[in-house]
Design a protein around this motif. Structure first.
Motif, PDB file in Angstrom:
ATOM      1  N   ASN A 148      12.518 -32.822 -69.043  1.00  9.99           N
ATOM      2  CA  ASN A 148      12.206 -33.067 -70.450  1.00  9.99           C
ATOM      3  C   ASN A 148      13.382 -33.699 -71.191  1.00  9.99           C
ATOM      4  OD1 ASN A 148       9.402 -32.191 -71.102  1.00  9.99           O
ATOM      5  ND2 ASN A 148      10.103 -30.284 -70.191  1.00  9.99           N
ATOM      6  N   LEU A 149      14.608 -33.320 -70.829  1.00 11.10           N
ATOM      7  CA  LEU A 149      15.779 -34.007 -71.380  1.00 11.10           C
ATOM      8  C   LEU A 149      15.733 -35.490 -71.014  1.00 11.10           C
ATOM      9  CD1 LEU A 149      18.650 -31.441 -70.676  1.00 11.10           C
ATOM     10  CD2 LEU A 149      17.907 -32.232 -72.928  1.00 11.10           C
ATOM     11  N   PHE A 197      21.680 -30.781 -65.363  1.00  9.84           N
ATOM     12  CA  PHE A 197      20.648 -29.816 -64.962  1.00  9.84           C
ATOM     13  C   PHE A 197      20.042 -30.172 -63.601  1.00  9.84           C
ATOM     14  CE2 PHE A 197      20.855 -28.340 -69.332  1.00  9.84           C
ATOM     15  CZ  PHE A 197      20.621 -26.985 -69.186  1.00  9.84           C
ATOM     16  N   CYS A 254      20.634 -34.193 -68.693  1.00  8.18           N
ATOM     17  CA  CYS A 254      19.606 -34.101 -67.650  1.00  8.18           C
ATOM     18  C   CYS A 254      20.249 -34.148 -66.270  1.00  8.18           C
ATOM     19  CB  CYS A 254      18.602 -35.236 -67.832  1.00  8.18           C
ATOM     20  SG  CYS A 254      17.990 -35.996 -66.326  1.00  8.18           S
ATOM     21  N   GLY A 303       6.657 -27.161 -75.123  1.00  9.04           N
ATOM     22  CA  GLY A 303       7.435 -28.101 -75.929  1.00  9.04           C
ATOM     23  C   GLY A 303       6.540 -29.003 -76.767  1.00  9.04           C
ATOM     24  N   LEU A 312       6.350 -25.393 -69.245  1.00 12.44           N
ATOM     25  CA  LEU A 312       7.431 -25.577 -70.218  1.00 12.44           C
ATOM     26  C   LEU A 312       7.186 -26.815 -71.083  1.00 12.44           C
ATOM     27  CD1 LEU A 312      10.583 -24.761 -68.054  1.00 12.44           C
ATOM     28  CD2 LEU A 312       9.615 -23.382 -69.888  1.00 12.44           C
ATOM     29  N   SER A 313       6.715 -27.892 -70.456  1.00 12.46           N
ATOM     30  CA  SER A 313       6.447 -29.124 -71.188  1.00 12.46           C
ATOM     31  C   SER A 313       5.319 -28.929 -72.190  1.00 12.46           C
ATOM     32  CB  SER A 313       6.097 -30.247 -70.212  1.00 12.46           C
ATOM     33  OG  SER A 313       7.134 -30.458 -69.275  1.00 12.46           O
ATOM     34  N   ILE A 322      13.709 -28.137 -67.841  1.00 15.83           N
ATOM     35  CA  ILE A 322      14.709 -28.548 -68.839  1.00 15.83           C
ATOM     36  C   ILE A 322      15.212 -29.949 -68.523  1.00 15.83           C
ATOM     37  CG2 ILE A 322      17.009 -28.057 -69.762  1.00 15.83           C
ATOM     38  CD1 ILE A 322      16.426 -25.072 -69.189  1.00 15.83           C
ATOM     39  N   THR A 382       7.217 -26.505 -64.616  1.00 14.79           N
ATOM     40  CA  THR A 382       7.615 -27.607 -65.495  1.00 14.79           C
ATOM     41  C   THR A 382       6.468 -28.016 -66.406  1.00 14.79           C
ATOM     42  OG1 THR A 382       9.181 -28.430 -63.843  1.00 14.79           O
ATOM     43  CG2 THR A 382       8.502 -29.973 -65.550  1.00 14.79           C
TER      44      THR A 382
END
Length: 293
Positions: free
Chosen positions: A89-90, A164, A161, A200, A196-197, A86, A193
């Motif tokens: 990516n933010l 987090f 970001c 996204g 998740l990316s 998270i 990561t």
């Protein structure tokens, strides 16, 4: 002599991490932020394999037996990977809307946010933070708030970001106290990561007109820099350097990452800050330094 060697290693780590903001920014000339992060972390997962083998503590058995995490490490890697996914990516999406220099300093606020969030876990908040928090807020205001009292969406995402990343540090500390392997947690969290990316990218991004392979090839130098140097080499230098350096000194040296981000943005991207933004950077940096004393 060993302390000097450790300090130089950590200084090089800060230089690599700070200049990585430029590589992240340039990489998005070719691919979207989620695609960039997915490719970067996929490469980083592979790059960290020799780091795990070298520093993971297992020297016998097959390759998988030497890489295999125990239950606590696996749980820690997945949890930390979720938060890191998270956060990164933010940051990557925010970088597409703001400068590398600003992003470096706003991200550095995580150093102040860590003890504040730790208060909710019952940890003591040192009195010096009563000075650091308002100083960093004033610095953030000068750096990011416009004349009409608005914050750009990119700066806001990078601030989120930082929150987090602060949570990430607390979770890493929690699992390391439970006996998790640090290098294996890092290895698993890079893989998490990446996943998740990639999700996204599937949801929010389109395949580039010339094809994904061509776009990734165009971003190859940025991807190699952020995965091999920023993730593999810098992480290893941090592990070795901290063996010879007292923790507070180590954190102070690595906080120079934000300074190197501004210098790299100016040198390679031609980014220039006005006087107001420079004062904001100085206030944030002083607050970050004071928070470590």
């Amino acid at each position: 002599m060993e302390q000097v060697k450790g300090n130089l290693m950590l200084l090089l780590t800060a230089l690599i991490w700070g200049s990585a903001f430029v590589a992240q920014s340039v990489g998005m000339d070719y691919v979207g932020p989620f695609t960039f992060n997915a490719a970067r972390n996929l490469l980083a997962t592979g790059v960290l394999v020799p780091v795990v083998l070298a520093f993971g503590g297992k020297s016998q058995g097959s390759l998988w037996q030497r890489l295999k995490p125990d239950g606590v490490t696996l749980k820690g890697g997945l949890c930390c990977g979720l938060i890191m996914g998270i956060a990164s990516n933010l940051q990557q999406v925010g970088l597409s809307m703001t400068t590398a220099g600003k992003a470096g300093f706003v991200t550095a606020l995580y150093i102040i946010l860590v003890p504040i969030l730790g208060r909710f876990l019952g940890r003591t908040v040192r009195k010096i933070l009563l000075l650091c928090v308002p100083m960093s807020l004033v610095g953030f205001y000068l750096l990011c708030v416009k004349g009409d009292f608005t914050v750009s969406f990119g700066d806001f995402l990078v601030f989120c970001c930082a929150v987090f990343f602060a949570l990430h540090i607390l979770f890493v500390d929690h699992f390391l106290r439970k006996g998790a392997s640090g290098v294996r947690v890092a290895w698993i969290q890079f893989a998490m990561t990446c996943l998740l990316s990639a999700l996204g990218a599937l949801v929010w991004e389109r395949v580039p007109a010339g094809g994904l392979g061509s776009a990734l090839w165009g971003a190859r130098w940025s991807l190699l820099y952020t995965s091999v140097l920023s993730s593999g080499v810098a992480y290893t230098l941090q592990i070795i350097g901290q063996k010879y350096t007292e923790p507070t000194t180590a954190t102070l040296i690595m906080s120079l990452e934000s300074v190197f981000a501004v210098l790299s943005g100016w040198l390679f991207l031609g980014e220039v800050m006005d006087f107001r933004e420079i004062v904001g950077c100085v206030l944030v940096f002083v607050a970050v330094l004071l928070a470590q004393l």
